[in-house]
Motif scaffolding. Structure first.
Motif, PDB file in Angstrom:
ATOM      1  N   ASN A  79      28.423  38.603  32.912  1.00 24.12           N
ATOM      2  CA  ASN A  79      29.217  39.074  31.778  1.00 24.12           C
ATOM      3  C   ASN A  79      28.420  39.169  30.477  1.00 24.12           C
ATOM      4  O   ASN A  79      28.920  39.653  29.474  1.00 24.12           O
ATOM      5  CB  ASN A  79      30.412  38.143  31.560  1.00 24.12           C
ATOM      6  CG  ASN A  79      31.405  38.226  32.690  1.00 24.12           C
ATOM      7  OD1 ASN A  79      31.719  39.304  33.173  1.00 24.12           O
ATOM      8  ND2 ASN A  79      31.876  37.074  33.142  1.00 24.12           N
ATOM      9  N   LEU A  90      31.114  28.267  32.239  1.00 27.50           N
ATOM     10  CA  LEU A  90      31.084  29.521  31.469  1.00 27.50           C
ATOM     11  C   LEU A  90      30.316  29.368  30.149  1.00 27.50           C
ATOM     12  O   LEU A  90      29.533  30.250  29.788  1.00 27.50           O
ATOM     13  CB  LEU A  90      32.490  30.036  31.233  1.00 27.50           C
ATOM     14  CG  LEU A  90      33.138  30.646  32.483  1.00 27.50           C
ATOM     15  CD1 LEU A  90      34.604  30.889  32.266  1.00 27.50           C
ATOM     16  CD2 LEU A  90      32.429  31.933  32.881  1.00 27.50           C
ATOM     17  N   GLN A 104      38.183  34.832  33.068  1.00 30.94           N
ATOM     18  CA  GLN A 104      37.250  34.093  33.925  1.00 30.94           C
ATOM     19  C   GLN A 104      38.042  32.987  34.621  1.00 30.94           C
ATOM     20  O   GLN A 104      39.048  32.517  34.119  1.00 30.94           O
ATOM     21  CB  GLN A 104      36.113  33.496  33.101  1.00 30.94           C
ATOM     22  CG  GLN A 104      35.353  34.498  32.264  1.00 30.94           C
ATOM     23  CD  GLN A 104      34.683  35.565  33.108  1.00 30.94           C
ATOM     24  OE1 GLN A 104      34.125  35.277  34.162  1.00 30.94           O
ATOM     25  NE2 GLN A 104      34.740  36.798  32.650  1.00 30.94           N
ATOM     26  N   TYR A 122      33.501  32.256  41.581  1.00 33.19           N
ATOM     27  CA  TYR A 122      32.096  32.543  41.257  1.00 33.19           C
ATOM     28  C   TYR A 122      31.086  31.937  42.238  1.00 33.19           C
ATOM     29  O   TYR A 122      29.903  32.200  42.149  1.00 33.19           O
ATOM     30  CB  TYR A 122      31.747  32.147  39.815  1.00 33.19           C
ATOM     31  CG  TYR A 122      32.086  30.742  39.360  1.00 33.19           C
ATOM     32  CD1 TYR A 122      31.459  29.626  39.896  1.00 33.19           C
ATOM     33  CD2 TYR A 122      33.018  30.550  38.349  1.00 33.19           C
ATOM     34  CE1 TYR A 122      31.756  28.355  39.450  1.00 33.19           C
ATOM     35  CE2 TYR A 122      33.327  29.279  37.889  1.00 33.19           C
ATOM     36  CZ  TYR A 122      32.687  28.177  38.439  1.00 33.19           C
ATOM     37  OH  TYR A 122      32.985  26.917  37.987  1.00 33.19           O
TER      38      TYR A 122
END
Length: 434
Positions: free
Chosen positions: A310, A83, A55, A279
């Motif tokens: 994810n 995240l 990521q 993102y």
């Protein structure tokens, strides 16, 4: 053998002066968040490594701290707060209810090269609006950025706004759609390395000169009057493709609402803002202090439409921003909007005869709303006054035999040297809290 006390390279201790200034700043920031209904959450510093691996950028992945723990699990220290939020929302969405507004303050870790002003552990302060695609949530993020900085005493700053869909549409129009992320990361550095270096980097990814000219010509267009007038001048680009059209129309909708909410000189459309993280998918923000342009952005963020991709097949959109606390604190200190002080109490109480009576007096003053530190020893005045000077106290309360017998208090102004005697408890409070 004694251990030499030293701080690990890339990490930092904070002495009381700096830590207290940061704490005061954070109190103001979180109070502003709560004015808009953002609720606090906490997530662990450690996550399963699979949550954080692959990521963010390649650079961040190289800086990731990861290891095998005592349970033989591969774990990693978080490198941002976004995240962990994606994992948190996926795990608790049924309990939280959507849309959900959160803020989170916490330390993050990146094993980058240690240098002045860049540390391997630093504090992030994020606020996000999750579970809605409404332009209202984008509007509110801009409002919170504005109000947060105003509440800190800042008057002259600019919230720069753009839309990633505009970049996506431009790359699509130029036939370089597959290189969009790479182009974005290069463009994002234009303020740091300049146009000539940007041209070279774009050439290195095989972009032809005419396409580079078109891109740079577009992103260097400047807003001269209002945001809406500037967007009106870009109408011709809507015909290039649907993505570009959508990006421009979203900015128009945002600015129509902001028009009556914020001063028009507090925000502007800046087509060079790219936000290099992969993102982001929609409207993006960067905020600079006009008196300290070299400081860089103190609050950045944007919309991300694939937050939980994810962790869940269900698409979930969000929009948010992150305040660069250390950078913002440096700016506030330079502009004299926050002070570095050693003490957190309003006054020091010096006992000259009775510790018991002194602690009782301090308790009564605290009930009246005065923060009091008691010098913990009955000692010679010189020693306790030296302590008061070192800590930077303006006020010292003196409690000796005479004061105890008369049920009065003496108060000294350490800055002017003036001393007041025979004061009541309320009179002490009034002078200290003026």
């Amino acid at each position: 053998m004694l251990i030499t006390p030293k701080t690990l390279s890339g990490f930092k201790d904070r002495l009381p002066k700096e830590a207290y200034a940061k704490t005061k700043m954070l109190r103001s920031i979180t109070n502003t968040f709560e004015k808009f209904g953002f609720a606090p959450i906490e997530t662990p510093h450690l996550e399963y490594a699979e949550i954080l691996k692959k990521q963010g950028s390649d650079e961040i992945q190289k800086e990731l701290y990861h290891f095998i723990d005592h349970g033989n699990r591969e774990v990693a220290l978080r490198f941002d707060l976004t995240l962990p939020l994606a994992r948190f929302i996926s795990q608790y969405k049924n309990e939280l209810g959507l849309p959900f507004k959160r803020y989170c303050v916490g330390n993050v870790f990146r094993g980058e090269r240690a240098q002045k002003g860049r540390y391997r552990e630093f504090t992030q302060c994020d606020f996000d609006f999750i579970g809605t695609t409404s332009i209202g949530s984008d509007v509110e993020i801009v409002e919170v950025i504005y109000q947060t900085l105003k509440d800190l005493g800042l008057k002259d700053f600019t919230i720069h706004i753009n839309n990633r869909k505009i970049f996506n549409g431009l790359c699509e129009y130029l036939g370089i759609k597959d290189s969009t992320i790479e182009v974005l990361r290069i463009i994002d550095k234009i303020d740091k390395i300049g146009e000539i270096a940007i041209r070279e980097e774009l050439k290195n990814i095989s972009l032809k000169a005419d396409k580079i000219d078109f891109l740079l010509s577009f992103i260097q267009k400047k807003q001269e009057s209002s945001a809406l007038s500037f967007l009106e001048s870009l109408q011709e680009y809507k015909s290039h493709n649907a993505t570009l059209k959508e990006g421009l129309e979203e900015l128009e909708e945002l600015c129509k609402i902001l028009k009556n909410l914020l001063p028009q000189n507090s925000y502007k459309i800046n087509l060079s803002i790219a936000r290099g993280l992969g993102y982001y998918t929609g409207i993006i923000y960067e905020t600079t202090l006009n008196d300290l342009p070299s400081l860089g952005s103190v609050c950045s963020g944007g919309r991300y439409d694939n937050l939980t991709q994810n962790f869940s097949k269900e698409a979930m959109s969000g929009v948010g921003a992150s305040i660069g606390l250390d950078r913002l604190l440096a700016g506030l200190l330079e502009l004299n909007l926050i002070s570095m002080q050693e003490n957190v109490a309003n006054a020091l109480l010096i006992p000259l005869s009775s510790l018991q009576t002194s602690y009782e007096c301090a308790k009564n003053l605290r009930k009246l709303g005065v923060n009091i530190e008691v010098y913990p020893e009955v000692t010679k005045p010189k020693k306790s006054f030296q302590y008061a000077n070192k800590k930077g106290y303006k006020w010292v309360i003196i409690l000796g035999e005479d004061e105890i017998q008369n049920n009065t208090y003496s108060l000294k102004d350490m800055e002017s040297g003036e001393q007041y005697t025979n004061l009541s408890l309320n009179e002490v409070k009034e002078k200290i809290m003026l």
